[in-house]
Design an enzyme around this catalytic site. Structure first.
Site, PDB file in Angstrom:
ATOM      1  N   TYR A 182      40.097  34.562  62.709  1.00 17.89           N
ATOM      2  CA  TYR A 182      38.971  34.572  63.639  1.00 17.89           C
ATOM      3  C   TYR A 182      39.437  34.171  65.041  1.00 17.89           C
ATOM      4  CZ  TYR A 182      36.528  35.306  59.293  1.00 17.89           C
ATOM      5  OH  TYR A 182      36.140  35.825  58.083  1.00 17.89           O
ATOM      6  N   ARG A 219      40.148  23.482  61.396  1.00 19.41           N
ATOM      7  CA  ARG A 219      40.744  24.210  60.269  1.00 19.41           C
ATOM      8  C   ARG A 219      41.705  25.248  60.824  1.00 19.41           C
ATOM      9  NH1 ARG A 219      37.812  27.060  54.992  1.00 19.41           N
ATOM     10  NH2 ARG A 219      39.460  26.466  53.555  1.00 19.41           N
ATOM     11  N   LEU A 257      43.118  27.194  45.721  1.00 15.74           N
ATOM     12  CA  LEU A 257      43.410  27.216  44.289  1.00 15.74           C
ATOM     13  C   LEU A 257      43.731  25.827  43.739  1.00 15.74           C
ATOM     14  CD1 LEU A 257      45.267  30.590  43.625  1.00 15.74           C
ATOM     15  CD2 LEU A 257      42.976  29.898  42.934  1.00 15.74           C
TER      16      LEU A 257
END
Length: 370
Positions: A182, A230, A301
């Site tokens: 982004y 982030r 994960l």
């Protein structure tokens, strides 16, 4: 004692444990407004027992939405709709709630994932996207418009206004989205940023606009409100953004008062080759944590309690974020506490669900009935 269930602080914000619910787009807003879906979705996650809930990527301007269904925080109506959801959460949960503020850049104007996720056509409501450079995300996609000085100023101001709205809503923290291809990530990555001005070229110049946005947001909200970022630690493409550059960026953020860094990866190029496997991004988080010294969130994960416990116990990360795993199992922290011999906060309406063999799972949970 389980380290995963030990307390941790992001500056003045105290967390009851190290489990973070990562921001996960729901693509279910109406004109940027949180809807009944958000009340249901965020409401159940607020009862999960996690230490921190981060609201999905929330657009700082309409042009910055990934899809027409993206949550936004750029109008009074957006703010009022989210206030309704937060009020419901606050009535029934003590969980701290953060929000991820972002801008999709050249990855905006897309279909929702369950409709294929590809670019909207003009007849479907497509809009002109913006980016550091006039380069499409993938061959054949519409060209974004390179942001000029006025556009850069508008975007920065939009981040600031959204941050001020977040503070006015009583949110506990802000995470700026500089990952997953982004807009802020697009400035960082040489794959997407081919500018020849002060915002492109060298690493220092490519970091400049994201750092300016961070500084502006940090200055716009009270110090009691943690502001983190982030990032995608690597593009997983040769010649792209990588962990060494991420360390330099994290160090720059630390110098500017960043409260935490949330380490993900990929998203800027369809040519990425991601070595997906359990905890595959944790080593990236560990390297950045050790080099930058910022409170660090690992994600990707992490699905099992013992796995999460081991990450924190080894000092690879301070916090562990769950995304798909907690969508599938909204009370994952309850299971983790049971398996790790810890306690977790649960709403009194659910105390009767405490297993007989785990009499202290929910702490001092006492119920009576005639």
């Amino acid at each position: 004692m389980s380290l995963l269930f030990s307390p941790f602080s992001l500056g003045p914000l105290a967390l009851r444990n190290r489990i973070v619910i990562a921001p996960m787009c729901q693509y279910s807003a109406e004109d940027g407004n949180a809807a009944d879906w958000h009340l249901i979705h965020l409401g159940q996650l607020a009862l999960s027992g996690a230490g921190l809930l981060i609201i999905e990527a929330t657009a700082v301007e309409a042009l910055g939405r990934i899809t027409l269904g993206d949550l936004g925080l750029y109008t009074d109506d957006n703010q009022a709709a989210l206030a309704r959801v937060l009020a419901a959460i606050r009535r029934h949960s003590r969980i701290p709630v953060a929000i991820q503020l972002g801008h999709a850049g050249r990855k905006a104007s897309s279909h929702v994932p369950w409709a294929g996720g590809q670019c909207l056509a003009p007849a479907e409501g497509a809009w002109q996207t913006v980016a550091p450079s006039a380069l499409p995300h993938a061959p054949g996609e519409p060209l974004p418009m390179a942001l000029d000085a006025d556009g850069l100023a508008r975007v920065k101001a939009a981040f600031v206004r959204a941050a001020q709205r977040a503070d006015a809503l009583g949110l506990d923290a802000i995470e700026l989205h500089a990952a997953h291809g982004y807009l802020l990530h697009q400035f960082l990555s040489p794959i997407a940023n081919r500018r020849e001005d002060e915002f492109g070229g060298s690493l220092e110049r490519r970091m400049r606009f994201p750092l300016e946005v961070f500084e502006a947001v940090r200055a716009a909200v009270p110090q009691r409100m943690p502001v983190g970022v982030r990032i995608s630690a690597t593009d997983w493409v040769e010649g792209g953004w990588d962990v060494e550059q991420s360390i330099a960026f994290a160090q720059g953020l630390a110098q500017r008062g960043c409260s935490f860094i949330h380490v993900s990866s990929g998203g800027v190029s369809p040519e990425q080759k991601i070595p997906v496997g359990p905890g595959y991004q944790v080593p990236l988080a560990e390297r950045i944590k050790r080099a930058a010294g910022l409170p660090t969130v690992a994600v990707g994960l992490v699905t099992e309690p013992q796995q999460a416990e081991a990450i924190v116990a080894a000092g690879q990360s301070d916090l562990v974020a769950l995304a798909r795993a907690i969508l599938f199992e909204p009370h994952w922290p309850w299971r983790a506490a049971a398996e790790l011999g810890a306690q977790v906060e649960a709403p009194p309406q659910y105390w009767r669900s405490q297993p007989r063999e785990l009499k202290a799972l929910f702490g001092d949970a006492r119920i009576g009935q005639r």
